[in-house]
Design an enzyme around this catalytic site. Structure first.
Site, PDB file in Angstrom:
ATOM      1  N   HIS A 121       6.298   4.347  12.244  1.00  0.00           N
ATOM      2  CA  HIS A 121       6.281   4.339  10.900  1.00  0.00           C
ATOM      3  C   HIS A 121       7.547   5.247  10.524  1.00  0.00           C
ATOM      4  O   HIS A 121       7.028   6.351  10.037  1.00  0.00           O
ATOM      5  CB  HIS A 121       4.786   4.439  10.240  1.00  0.00           C
ATOM      6  CG  HIS A 121       4.598   4.480   9.080  1.00  0.00           C
ATOM      7  ND1 HIS A 121       3.960   3.572   8.215  1.00  0.00           N
ATOM      8  CD2 HIS A 121       5.069   5.177   7.992  1.00  0.00           C
ATOM      9  CE1 HIS A 121       4.010   3.653   6.941  1.00  0.00           C
ATOM     10  NE2 HIS A 121       4.549   4.726   6.760  1.00  0.00           N
ATOM     11  N   ASN A 155       9.799   4.871   2.746  1.00  0.00           N
ATOM     12  CA  ASN A 155       9.647   3.783   3.659  1.00  0.00           C
ATOM     13  C   ASN A 155      10.906   3.370   3.951  1.00  0.00           C
ATOM     14  O   ASN A 155      11.941   3.041   3.175  1.00  0.00           O
ATOM     15  CB  ASN A 155       8.616   2.754   3.055  1.00  0.00           C
ATOM     16  CG  ASN A 155       7.297   3.198   3.024  1.00  0.00           C
ATOM     17  OD1 ASN A 155       6.904   3.408   4.432  1.00  0.00           O
ATOM     18  ND2 ASN A 155       6.628   3.340   2.078  1.00  0.00           N
ATOM     19  N   CYS A 210       9.628   9.287  -1.670  1.00  0.00           N
ATOM     20  CA  CYS A 210       9.187  10.381  -0.898  1.00  0.00           C
ATOM     21  C   CYS A 210       8.437  11.467  -1.658  1.00  0.00           C
ATOM     22  O   CYS A 210       9.104  11.996  -2.433  1.00  0.00           O
ATOM     23  CB  CYS A 210      10.132  11.158   0.056  1.00  0.00           C
ATOM     24  SG  CYS A 210       9.482  12.632   0.886  1.00  0.00           S
ATOM     25  N   HIS A 219      10.180   6.783   8.027  1.00  0.00           N
ATOM     26  CA  HIS A 219      10.882   6.824   6.735  1.00  0.00           C
ATOM     27  C   HIS A 219      12.208   7.019   6.569  1.00  0.00           C
ATOM     28  O   HIS A 219      12.772   7.698   7.452  1.00  0.00           O
ATOM     29  CB  HIS A 219       9.934   8.204   5.879  1.00  0.00           C
ATOM     30  CG  HIS A 219       8.719   7.580   5.297  1.00  0.00           C
ATOM     31  ND1 HIS A 219       7.920   8.405   4.286  1.00  0.00           N
ATOM     32  CD2 HIS A 219       7.963   6.511   5.670  1.00  0.00           C
ATOM     33  CE1 HIS A 219       6.796   7.716   4.123  1.00  0.00           C
ATOM     34  NE2 HIS A 219       6.780   6.773   4.753  1.00  0.00           N
ATOM     35  N   ARG A 221       0.887  -1.412   0.068  1.00  0.00           N
ATOM     36  CA  ARG A 221      -0.026   0.062  -0.037  1.00  0.00           C
ATOM     37  C   ARG A 221       0.743   1.315   0.114  1.00  0.00           C
ATOM     38  O   ARG A 221       1.043   1.969  -1.034  1.00  0.00           O
ATOM     39  CB  ARG A 221      -1.023   0.103   1.294  1.00  0.00           C
ATOM     40  CG  ARG A 221      -2.124   0.963   1.205  1.00  0.00           C
ATOM     41  CD  ARG A 221      -1.978   2.299   1.278  1.00  0.00           C
ATOM     42  NE  ARG A 221      -1.181   2.559   2.521  1.00  0.00           N
ATOM     43  CZ  ARG A 221      -0.707   3.395   3.178  1.00  0.00           C
ATOM     44  NH1 ARG A 221      -0.824   4.804   2.465  1.00  0.00           N
ATOM     45  NH2 ARG A 221      -0.205   3.765   4.396  1.00  0.00           N
ATOM     46  N   ASP A 222       1.384   1.616   1.057  1.00  0.00           N
ATOM     47  CA  ASP A 222       2.245   2.799   1.169  1.00  0.00           C
ATOM     48  C   ASP A 222       3.294   2.886   0.358  1.00  0.00           C
ATOM     49  O   ASP A 222       3.846   3.713  -0.402  1.00  0.00           O
ATOM     50  CB  ASP A 222       2.876   2.850   2.318  1.00  0.00           C
ATOM     51  CG  ASP A 222       3.408   4.338   2.985  1.00  0.00           C
ATOM     52  OD1 ASP A 222       3.870   4.570   4.144  1.00  0.00           O
ATOM     53  OD2 ASP A 222       3.104   5.234   2.083  1.00  0.00           O
TER      54      ASP A 222
END
Lengths: 298, 332
Positions: free
Chosen positions: B239, B281, B272, B241, B47-48
């Site tokens: 979460h 990520n 990003c 990055h 997803r992300d």
């Protein structure tokens, strides 16, 4: 508690360039070192007095030493693998040198064709000459978290070699995770063993980022009292044991983390990034520093 | 140990001593950092990750990726997002993906649901867990989902109410937890406020997201110290990055504070959107390598994750962002 100040030992011009595929012209090396001198770094490893037969990238060692503009308050150590190299280094103006020991017998054999103890004996000559010339000597221990040939390396072995180097007269011992396999787990185990033999104020960590673990490893080292960190501008220098993989941790990324922790380094990140941009242009390669790559403006 | 006097028992067994006098542990042992024994990894690659890749990936490739990840030991795989395809075209096949994957037992497949419409579509497609996204930055909230933080909470309340009726757990995200591309510095108190709101309206877990990767162990520590005053640590996830290379150090800091849920993306998928050409990520492979190296269990098979990473990178025609994968793929 974390240290208030951390000394960064910039190894880009030596460990970095030594492990880059392209050979950089002497003027570019000198310009890089001069730019780094302006960024606030206190220690910049300038070159290596190894035989050019082994390390052609460092063949211009004498011109580099003579060509750089030495900034007051900044030291420019050079590698000296033996007495001959030491003498050439001093003749070229070196005022600090470094010697290398391995924590792995196989690595020592494959790298410099002798056992760890034999290699340390060879350095006895260098230590004596350095003492006479009042030249400080830094000691490196390689493979502290793992060896490309032996695999796991016992923390006690690392402690043994570090202790030997310290007893021989090295003022500082840099513990090198040569292939970057260390994690905050193995790092802590190793540092616990070493700090029983060598005072933590005399220790430095030299983490490679081959497995992306470098900053996490540096963080636990700081938490254990280490306050000297080796790094390489733009993360110069790949890993000779993992084709295409990264090597040295990028100075920009280390400085970003340290400043974010409120730890002083004396380094101006913008000027450092300028130096990184310069050498990457010269090498026609992208920076390995994530901080340099991020164009997000904050 | 039968009839042995207690004192003798204690002399013979340190473990028994500590069991009987737990407070002695800290007093007797050297000050060693305590880490969770087990960390749950929330895999957000499909997803992300894919949402932030330039290339749009065909539905069957997404399904294959998720199926491969289902075989790695991961217990949570964020499958897709029920956002309007107008906004996120990469996720327009959400229903097909959710219907097409082979659900492994013991694996959850949460999906993003920004509003009631999305929630209803998700349930119709078989979703059994959903997630909502709040922001610690007012400006980011307005720019990203076109409404204020407070208004977004109203929307989420609706979703959570409907989710509760169907016994569907809801996870909450707080974006910009360590910095905002528009506002810059974000006050830890604001992050705590939003996290607390989401927890208060019924989210079972709150994932604190360093959306632009600017956080460092310094700001992570400060933020977590403040948030844990409002939300129990067992309900928190990070979460991170890796845009500034700080992710693993930040995750380590979170672990030291007792956080035991970490979001990551296979192969470090997803750049990003606020820093052209930069990474986004943190890679699941690199996180798992670190955790295992620290003796922390995850249940995840690193080799199988690398295989899934190899697959999606060749489908996307791109190099992996995982340093572990890069290092392992090379011969010594």
């Amino acid at each position: 508690a974390l240290p208030e100040k951390v000394k960064i030992v910039e190894v880009g011009p030596r460990d970095g360039l030594q492990n880059e595929k392209s050979i950089v012209p002497t003027e570019a090396k000198i310009h890089l070192i001069d730019m780094l001198s302006e960024s606030g770094l206190q220690v910049i490893e300038a070159t290596s007095f190894v035989s050019p037969k082994w390390v052609p990238q460092m063949a211009d060692q004498v011109e580099v030493m003579k060509g750089i503009q030495r900034k007051p308050g900044v030291t420019y150590p050079v590698l000296t693998p033996n007495l001959k190299g030491f003498q050439a280094a001093v003749k070229a103006g070196a005022s600090e040198v470094a010697i290398f020991g391995a924590a792995s017998e196989l690595f020592s054999k494959k790298n410099i064709n002798c056992s760890v103890d034999e290699s340390l004996q060879r350095f006895d000559e260098v230590m004596r000459a350095a003492k006479e010339a009042a030249v400080p000597v830094r000691g490196y221990v390689s493979c502290v978290a793992g060896c490309p040939y032996e695999g796991k390396v016992a923390p006690e072995k690392v402690a043994h070699v570090a202790k030997r180097l310290y007893a021989m007269g090295c003022y500082e011992i840099s513990l090198g995770d040569t292939i970057g396999v260390g994690t905050p787990g193995s790092m802590v185990d190793m540092l616990e063993a070493v700090t029983r033999e060598v005072p933590v104020s005399a220790l430095a960590v030299h983490c490679h980022d081959t497995y992306g673990q470098a900053l996490a490893n540096i963080l636990v080292a700081l938490q254990m009292g280490i306050s000297v960190v080796d790094s390489s501008v733009a993360g110069l220098g790949g890993c000779p044991y993992a084709q295409g993989a990264s090597g040295n941790v990028a100075t920009e990324d280390v400085v970003y983390m340290l400043h974010g922790l409120g730890i002083q380094t004396g380094v101006d990140l913008t000027k450092l990034m300028d130096a990184g941009a310069f050498i990457c242009r010269t090498l026609s390669r992208k920076s390995s520093s994530k901080v340099a790559q991020a164009t997000c403006k904050l | 140990m039968g009839n042995f006097p207690t004192a003798v028992k204690h002399c013979l067994s340190y473990e028994q001593l500590i069991k009987d006098y737990p407070w002695l542990r800290g007093w007797l042992q050297e000050e060693k950092t305590k880490y969770p024994e087990f960390v749950k990894i929330v895999e957000v690659g499909p997803r992300d990750g894919l949402q932030n890749e330039k290339e749009v990936v065909p539905t069957k490739v997404k399904i294959q990726l998720i199926d491969m990840l289902s075989g790695t030991g991961l217990s949570v795989i964020e499958a897709t997002s029920f956002v309007s395809s107008k906004w996120v075209p990469q996720m327009s096949d959400h229903s097909d993906v959710l219907r097409g994957i082979q659900r492994a037992p013991h694996v959850q497949y949460p999906v993003l649901t920004p509003n009631m419409q999305g929630f209803q579509d998700a349930v119709a497609a078989g979703a059994t867990e959903v997630a909502v996204f709040g922001s610690a930055s007012e400006t980011f909230s307005r720019k990203n989902i076109n409404c204020s933080i407070d208004d977004s909470m109203l929307k989420f309340k609706e979703v959570i109410k409907a989710a509760k009726e169907q016994q569907i757990p809801v996870r909450g995200y707080v974006s910009c937890a360590l910095g905002c591309p528009y506002e810059g510095r974000i006050e830890p108190a604001k992050v705590a406020e939003v996290a607390s709101m989401l927890y208060g309206i019924g989210c079972y877990e709150i994932s604190l997201a360093d959306t632009i990767g600017v956080g460092t162990p310094g700001s992570m520590l400060q933020m977590l110290q403040r948030v844990t005053q409002e939300v129990p640590i067992s309900a928190l996830a990070v979460h991170c990055h890796d845009t500034y290379g700080q992710a693993l150090a930040n995750i380590l800091t979170a672990l030291q504070m007792g956080v035991s849920v970490v979001d990551s993306a296979v192969a470090g998928l997803g750049g990003c959107p606020y820093a052209e050409g930069s990474s986004g990520n943190v890679s699941t492979e690199d996180v798992v390598y670190m955790l295992h190296g620290m003796g922390i269990e995850t249940g995840v098979n690193l080799d199988k994750v690398m295989e899934a990473g190899d697959f999606i990178c060749s489908a996307l025609n791109r190099k992996t962002n995982s340093k572990v994968s890069l290092a392992r793929n090379r011969k010594l």
